[in-house]
Design a protein around this motif. Structure first.
Motif, PDB file in Angstrom:
ATOM      1  N   ILE A   1       1.845   9.364   8.747  1.00 17.91           N
ATOM      2  CA  ILE A   1       2.522   8.288   9.463  1.00 17.91           C
ATOM      3  C   ILE A   1       3.114   8.937  10.649  1.00 17.91           C
ATOM      4  O   ILE A   1       3.718   9.827  11.163  1.00 17.91           O
ATOM      5  CB  ILE A   1       4.021   8.193   8.651  1.00 17.91           C
ATOM      6  CG1 ILE A   1       3.650   7.654   7.302  1.00 17.91           C
ATOM      7  CG2 ILE A   1       4.607   6.870   9.536  1.00 17.91           C
ATOM      8  CD1 ILE A   1       4.871   7.232   6.572  1.00 17.91           C
TER       9      ILE A   1
ATOM     10  N   GLU B   1       0.838  -1.263   0.049  1.00 14.45           N
ATOM     11  CA  GLU B   1      -0.112   0.014  -0.110  1.00 14.45           C
ATOM     12  C   GLU B   1       0.925   1.263  -0.051  1.00 14.45           C
ATOM     13  O   GLU B   1       2.010   1.052   0.421  1.00 14.45           O
ATOM     14  CB  GLU B   1      -0.641   0.041   1.201  1.00 14.45           C
ATOM     15  CG  GLU B   1      -2.250  -0.399   0.980  1.00 14.45           C
ATOM     16  CD  GLU B   1      -2.991  -0.244   2.306  1.00 14.45           C
ATOM     17  OE1 GLU B   1      -3.124   0.805   2.733  1.00 14.45           O
ATOM     18  OE2 GLU B   1      -3.724  -1.404   2.442  1.00 14.45           O
ATOM     19  N   PHE B   2       0.249   2.227  -0.592  1.00 15.99           N
ATOM     20  CA  PHE B   2       1.077   3.719  -0.461  1.00 15.99           C
ATOM     21  C   PHE B   2      -0.042   4.764  -0.110  1.00 15.99           C
ATOM     22  O   PHE B   2      -1.098   4.530  -0.356  1.00 15.99           O
ATOM     23  CB  PHE B   2       2.031   3.839  -1.629  1.00 15.99           C
ATOM     24  CG  PHE B   2       1.007   4.023  -3.050  1.00 15.99           C
ATOM     25  CD1 PHE B   2       0.569   2.930  -3.349  1.00 15.99           C
ATOM     26  CD2 PHE B   2       0.441   5.355  -3.396  1.00 15.99           C
ATOM     27  CE1 PHE B   2      -0.205   3.041  -4.768  1.00 15.99           C
ATOM     28  CE2 PHE B   2      -0.187   5.368  -4.267  1.00 15.99           C
ATOM     29  CZ  PHE B   2      -0.706   4.112  -5.271  1.00 15.99           C
ATOM     30  N   GLY B   3       0.414   5.861   0.417  1.00 10.89           N
ATOM     31  CA  GLY B   3      -0.574   6.866   0.583  1.00 10.89           C
ATOM     32  C   GLY B   3      -0.101   8.263  -0.033  1.00 10.89           C
ATOM     33  O   GLY B   3       0.961   8.509   0.326  1.00 10.89           O
ATOM     34  N   ILE B   4      -1.060   8.800  -0.596  1.00 12.94           N
ATOM     35  CA  ILE B   4      -1.041  10.246  -0.733  1.00 12.94           C
ATOM     36  C   ILE B   4      -1.380  10.860   0.334  1.00 12.94           C
ATOM     37  O   ILE B   4      -2.627  10.798   0.721  1.00 12.94           O
ATOM     38  CB  ILE B   4      -1.785  10.697  -2.254  1.00 12.94           C
ATOM     39  CG1 ILE B   4      -1.527   9.823  -3.287  1.00 12.94           C
ATOM     40  CG2 ILE B   4      -1.581  11.862  -2.378  1.00 12.94           C
ATOM     41  CD1 ILE B   4      -2.174   9.958  -4.675  1.00 12.94           C
ATOM     42  N   PHE B   5      -0.533  11.897   0.731  1.00 12.62           N
ATOM     43  CA  PHE B   5      -1.159  12.647   1.962  1.00 12.62           C
ATOM     44  C   PHE B   5      -1.641  11.546   3.204  1.00 12.62           C
ATOM     45  O   PHE B   5      -2.903  11.955   3.534  1.00 12.62           O
ATOM     46  CB  PHE B   5      -2.157  13.593   1.482  1.00 12.62           C
ATOM     47  CG  PHE B   5      -1.550  15.196   2.101  1.00 12.62           C
ATOM     48  CD1 PHE B   5      -1.745  15.419   3.545  1.00 12.62           C
ATOM     49  CD2 PHE B   5      -0.772  15.987   1.325  1.00 12.62           C
ATOM     50  CE1 PHE B   5      -1.016  16.456   3.905  1.00 12.62           C
ATOM     51  CE2 PHE B   5      -0.402  17.070   1.856  1.00 12.62           C
ATOM     52  CZ  PHE B   5      -0.568  17.432   3.068  1.00 12.62           C
ATOM     53  N   ARG B   6      -0.730  10.786   3.449  1.00 11.68           N
ATOM     54  CA  ARG B   6      -1.269   9.655   4.522  1.00 11.68           C
ATOM     55  C   ARG B   6      -0.541   9.885   5.557  1.00 11.68           C
ATOM     56  O   ARG B   6       0.811   9.889   5.470  1.00 11.68           O
ATOM     57  CB  ARG B   6      -1.264   8.398   3.773  1.00 11.68           C
ATOM     58  CG  ARG B   6      -2.140   7.634   4.728  1.00 11.68           C
ATOM     59  CD  ARG B   6      -2.300   6.228   3.882  1.00 11.68           C
ATOM     60  NE  ARG B   6      -3.088   5.131   4.532  1.00 11.68           N
ATOM     61  CZ  ARG B   6      -3.312   3.981   4.527  1.00 11.68           C
ATOM     62  NH1 ARG B   6      -2.651   3.535   3.277  1.00 11.68           N
ATOM     63  NH2 ARG B   6      -3.649   3.045   5.220  1.00 11.68           N
TER      64      ARG B   6
ATOM     65  N   TRP C   1       3.351  12.949   4.406  1.00  8.60           N
ATOM     66  CA  TRP C   1       3.602  11.781   5.503  1.00  8.60           C
ATOM     67  C   TRP C   1       3.762  12.319   7.035  1.00  8.60           C
ATOM     68  O   TRP C   1       3.508  11.935   7.857  1.00  8.60           O
ATOM     69  CB  TRP C   1       4.709  11.208   5.299  1.00  8.60           C
ATOM     70  CG  TRP C   1       4.744  10.389   4.072  1.00  8.60           C
ATOM     71  CD1 TRP C   1       3.816   9.547   3.602  1.00  8.60           C
ATOM     72  CD2 TRP C   1       6.089   9.795   3.133  1.00  8.60           C
ATOM     73  NE1 TRP C   1       4.146   8.933   2.516  1.00  8.60           N
ATOM     74  CE2 TRP C   1       5.500   9.270   2.202  1.00  8.60           C
ATOM     75  CE3 TRP C   1       7.305  10.395   3.129  1.00  8.60           C
ATOM     76  CZ2 TRP C   1       6.266   8.594   1.079  1.00  8.60           C
ATOM     77  CZ3 TRP C   1       8.088   9.769   2.248  1.00  8.60           C
ATOM     78  CH2 TRP C   1       7.278   8.989   1.040  1.00  8.60           C
TER      79      TRP C   1
ATOM     80  N   ALA D   1       7.827   3.576   3.284  1.00  9.44           N
ATOM     81  CA  ALA D   1       6.508   4.369   2.800  1.00  9.44           C
ATOM     82  C   ALA D   1       6.737   4.723   1.417  1.00  9.44           C
ATOM     83  O   ALA D   1       5.778   5.314   0.778  1.00  9.44           O
ATOM     84  CB  ALA D   1       6.704   5.530   3.732  1.00  9.44           C
TER      85      ALA D   1
END
Lengths: 781, 272
Positions: free
Chosen positions: B15, B8-13, B132, B69
């Motif tokens: 951490i 999984e990866f995240g745009i503006f997620r 992040w 990440a």
């Protein structure tokens, strides 16, 4: 048609109005601009991430078009500006340009729709508003940032020229092979030689073609200021043409479904209120004491009045309940108390209503997630307050009052329903109101959330605030000073709290509902050890949890199911660990647990929508293992599951394999009269009816297992009872059900065996009967 | 049956860590991001790119974000991009030349390719680090703060800030909605006929329209409720957000950024 005409008319008058004085956006315009803008941005981002996404990026024109059609240009501009700012953070400069293009084309498409213009209009003006500004700005940026331009163009040249020369190299290679073959001309193999010459000549032309590619590249690089805008304009023209065709039916249908103007009654009254305030500022804000004298209220297009000759008094510092069934007029009465003007009768107040003002009136609504306006808890409390007011507020104290100490920096999207409602009360308290109207604020909560909120309301009342609590839940009565019961818009009884309303038509339902509110509590410590699955042998474990008494055929067994979300990423989170059970025909499994205990993940895995990262679900048919998954999920958000227009369309599978009789049959299973419901439009159904149609829509495939995610969430007592009885009807027909719920009120109807999850693991197994034995509960029927 | 789970990866997620970069106010980070992006775009050449890369790496280290990440596209895409970049680069030629015995490799094109790639990646990477280390909710209030001075110029900042803060608030709601709709689609896909004849293609097209309409109507319904909630709070006339004093860390970060930008500027002017 009428709607459209009036819309055009109102827009024109808006424009006239704007020339005189620029009107700020109304609250509902802001909300619509924000929400639809988000949807457009979401489509853009999803479009980036998936392969066929380009189409979605085009579709993001539609929400923007709709903002314009339903509101004003100003709303569209605000939406575009805020989405552009957001998109810069999400995807940098490219996304900004894309969002701008979508918004500007949305404007043109919307305008064309309202003025009934042809496709040519859309194409021309999309270029004018969309492509030209971007082209000019892009040229300007490229011109200013000399180095970045040089690098970009150089890379472009390298790519193009390099590709051309590479092709040419391949051509030369082919030519070379051909020449080698040609050496054998004189020898025995004539065929090879002729192949050789073909290779030779084709290689030559490929090589030529490759070289010819390189020359336009140079031309493009010199004339970048011309080529870039031109290519943009051409692609925008194409996009505008396609979007015009595509968005028309969507806009038309959405406009039809939402034909009423979006202004809520409250919004209208607020506007009136502002006008009055400006007239005489001196008037004091003092919503209570208040007395209503023979108040009558009509909704447009309704035959009978929502309120008819209602008289009542609201005094300082009391906790009054307005009770009654759905449609009894209690919410309308709440709005009249909040300042909406009735058609007939008098409302006598000591001062101004002051909605949302200091010492004025505050409201808490039914749906938790749509009344929280801030992203963080602290932002929500100060949302809409002026700077001086914000400075004076002690946020920590406010949170402590509602029992949310330490929540200050939490994100509101991660709170439970009960926590959100208490936060909504905190936001009210920040305005130090003298009157709080709680419009069904407990209706969508589970038992424990409801208790918390009612305790809070009682505490607020003891701090000298009048609270009007609108409810249909009889447990709430215990907290009230007095109640006023409504039926068909009239007051039918009044009384002190605690004592139940007398048995009249309206009251029977209330009496019924008293029986269901004392929800059983899971007593976990007592029988924990005896019913935990033991570790040896799959068979034993499954046998221990074979759920039905008269065991039918086994349809599936879950073996060592475990799941990790976002494995190997920093967001890795274990949702489930080592879950084992079997499910048989007519089985009923009720999965309970707190927020984040893994319930929904388990539901998705059972429905085959998620492949577990550990273990597997084994399906059986006639005792043999099979690969066919025969399960369907009924989503919590039923409205999103029923995507077609009418009930019939939603029940008919994609491949049109069902007959009219099949459809009638599944409607009967969920206790909906086919004759009345089959052609109803989805948008006209109530919450409970939506859920039952959703159940019917998965039933049409005759799955062996139906998984229901929170089927009762957000339903009032009556609807919840109907949905739960539909669920038990499924089991009577032989279908197994798995219900995920955090609410135990209807446990008996929802399942036979209860699986309690905590932190993704089996915490306990219960028998539904045991649940009820421990708590004295009267039968519902 | 068993599919390999994609990472999984995240745009503006966000951490959740505690680090120097996490402690910097989101508003400061946005300002830094904007300044640095503009600087590198104006000064881009090899020396400045090296400074920029160094800056990004330092920020990354101080953000204490795990390497996992970083979103990695599928290997075949990376390989394809690299090979095509290098092949076209070599073919395009240009200085510098490298001699391997008799063979001369002209590396100019390859150099351009890597320069361009580094330029794009640096900015994207910095953007991701901001995402992040900052909560989206914090971003909303800090943007309100940043925009506030523009109110004096007569811009309708109240409306912008109200819309912006509501749209940030609604992001999780809309994401949830899109997720559910895609799952619903997944469940219905079982019955979707093959794209054989034109009529069925049209059915699938109509189904797509239906799904968009569902998303829109659900958004509109929510908007109505939110609009009512705004009215009940007395309108949005002053969305100010909480005041925020810059901490020492913010000042230091801004100072450091200015230093980096100056260095880039010097490198650009001197053209080593």
């Amino acid at each position: 048609m009428n709607v459209k005409d009036s819309k055009i008319h109102s827009t024109k008058s808006d424009l006239v109005g704007m020339k005189k004085k620029v009107q700020k956006l109304t609250a509902s315009e802001v909300a619509e601009a924000a929400l639809l803008g988000d949807l457009a941005l979401g489509l853009q981002v999803v479009g980036w991430l998936i392969t066929v996404g380009a189409a979605l990026q085009w579709v993001s024109v539609v929400p923007f078009a709709l903002i314009y059609v339903r509101n004003r240009l100003r709303a569209l501009v605000m939406s575009a500006v805020s989405v552009i700012m957001l998109s810069f953070l999400l995807g940098g400069v490219t996304l900004i340009f894309q969002v701008y293009l979508a918004a500007s084309i949305g404007y043109v498409v919307g305008k064309a729709y309202m003025n009934k213009k042809k496709g040519l209009y859309v194409v021309v003006f999309s270029v004018f508003y969309g492509a030209l500004p971007v082209a000019i700005l892009g040229d300007l940026l490229l011109y200013v940032f000399t180095n970045a331009r040089a690098l970009t163009l150089k890379q472009f040249e390298v790519g193009w020229v390099g590709l051309g020369r590479f092709i040419s190299l391949i051509g030369k290679g082919v030519q070379y092979i051909g020449q080698i073959m040609g050496y054998h001309k004189g020898s025995t193999n004539g065929g090879l030689a002729s192949f050789g010459s073909i290779f030779n000549s084709s290689g030559y032309s490929i090589s030529k073609f490759g070289i010819s590619l390189t020359s336009p590249a140079k031309w493009v690089i010199i004339h970048w200021w011309f080529v870039f805008p031109l290519s943009l304009i051409v692609s925008i023209m194409l996009m505008a043409m396609v979007m015009n065709i595509f968005s028309k039916p969507i806009v038309k249908r959405v406009i039809k479904d939402f034909s009423q103007p979006n202004k809520s009654m409250l919004a209208l009254s607020a506007e009136v209120g502002i006008g009055e305030n400006e007239a005489d500022e001196s008037k004091v804000i003092r919503p209570v004491p208040l007395s209503l004298n023979e108040v009558t209220f009509f909704y447009e297009g309704q035959k009978s009045p929502a309120l008819f000759k209602v008289s009542l008094e609201v005094n300082d510092c009391e906790l009054i309940g307005l009770i009654g069934r759905n449609g009894s007029g209690k919410s309308t009465l709440g709005k009249v108390i909040a300042g909406v003007k009735p058609m007939l009768g008098q409302v006598i107040r000591s001062g101004e209503v002051g909605l949302g003002k200091k010492f004025g009136t505050s409201m808490v609504f039914q749906r938790p997630e749509s009344q929280i306006l801030g992203s963080q808890v602290e932002d929500d409390i100060v949302w809409g307050l002026s700077e001086e007011e914000v400075d004076k507020i002690d946020i920590d104290f406010m949170l402590q009052r509602v029992g949310l100490s330490g929540f200050r920096k939490r994100e509101t999207s991660k709170l439970s329903g009960g926590e959100l409602q208490r936060l909504a009360f905190a936001a009210c308290l920040a305005r130090s109101p003298s009157l709080i109207i709680s419009d069904e604020s407990t209706a969508l909560l589970d038992a424990s959330g409801r208790r918390d909120v009612m305790n809070l309301i009682a505490a607020i009342k003891s701090e000298n605030v009048t609270v009007v609590h609108i409810t249909h839940i009889s447990d709430d009565l215990n907290y009230l000073d007095r109640y006023i019961q409504l039926s068909n818009g009239q007051v039918i009884s009044e009384g002190k709290g605690l004592e139940l309303p007398t048995a009249t038509n309206g009251a029977t339902s209330l009496k019924g509902s008293t029986l269901v509110v004392s929800a059983p509590q899971l007593t976990v410590q007592d029988n924990k050890n005896q019913s935990l699955p033991n570790d040896d042998g799959m068979y034993e474990v499954s046998h221990a949890h074979s759920i039905n008494n008269q065991i039918g055929e086994k349809i599936l067994s879950a073996r060592n199911i475990g799941h990790v979300h976002g494995a190997k990423s920093p967001w890795e989170k274990r949702a489930l660990i080592d879950i084992n059970f079997d499910i048989f025909e007519s089985d009923g499994l009720l999965v309970v647990g707190k927020n984040g205990s893994g319930k929904t993940t388990l539901a998705m895995i059972l429905a085959g929508l998620l492949v577990p990262s550990e273990g597997e679900i084994v399906w059986y048919e006639n005792g043999e293992k099979t690969d066919t998954v025969s399960a369907a999920l009924v989503f919590q958000h039923a409205r999103l599951q029923l995507i077609n227009k009418t009930v019939y369309d939603n029940l008919m599978p994609y491949d049109k394999s069902a007959s009219q009789a099949d459809i009638s049959e599944v409607l009967q299973v969920v206790d909906l009269d086919p004759g009345y419901f089959i052609n109803r439009e989805i948008s006209t159904l109530s919450g409970g009816e939506l859920r039952r149609v959703a159940i019917a829509s998965v039933l049409i495939d005759k799955p062996k297992l139906i998984v229901l995610d929170e089927p009762l969430a957000g339903l009032d007592v009556e609807a919840a009872r109907k949905v739960s009885s539909s669920i038990s009807a499924l089991r009577e027909k032989g279908t197994a059900t798995v219900v995920v719920s955090h609410d135990l009120e209807y446990a008996q109807a929802l399942g036979i065996k209860v699986l309690e999850l905590e932190d993704g693991a089996v915490f306990n197994w219960h028998d539904v009967k045991d649940l009820y034995d421990s708590v004295s509960i009267r039968d519902e029927r | 049956m068993k599919k390999k789970q994609r990472r999984e990866f995240g745009i503006f997620r966000y951490i959740d860590r505690s680090s120097f970069v996490h402690d910097i106010w989101a508003g400061t980070k946005i300002v830094i991001l904007t300044l640095v992006s503009i600087a590198v775009t104006s000064f881009v050449n090899w020396p400045t790119l090296c400074v920029m890369t160094g800056f990004v790496l330092i920020v990354f280290i101080f953000a204490k974000v795990p390497i996992r990440a970083i979103p990695v596209p599928p290997a075949w895409i990376v390989v394809l991009v690299l090979i095509s970049g290098i092949v076209t680069g070599i073919e395009a030629g240009g200085k510098p030349y490298v001699h391997f015995g008799r063979v001369v490799v002209k590396l100019g094109g390859v150099e351009t390719f890597f320069e361009f790639a580094l330029f794009s990646l640096d900015i994207i990477f910095l953007l991701m680090i901001v995402g992040w280390t900052s909560k989206l909710g914090e971003v909303s209030s800090s943007l309100a703060r940043i925009l506030k001075p523009f109110k004096k110029v007569g811009l309708p900042i109240d409306e912008v800030v109200a819309t912006l803060s509501l749209s940030i608030r609604a992001v999780p709601l809309v994401i949830d909605e899109i997720k559910t709709i895609s799952l619903v689609e997944k469940q219905r896909r079982k019955h979707r006929p093959a794209f054989e004849d034109a009529k069925r293609v049209k059915d699938v097209f109509n189904e797509g329209i239906d799904m968009i309409i569902v998303a829109i109507t659900s958004c509109l319904r929510r908007a109505t409720e939110i609009g009512e909630a705004i009215e009940a709070r007395g309108g949005y006339s002053d969305v100010v957000g909480l005041s925020k004093k810059l901490s020492r860390k913010d000042v230091f970060a801004l100072f450091f950024t200015l230093l980096v930008i100056t260095t880039m500027g010097v490198f650009y002017l001197v053209r080593i």
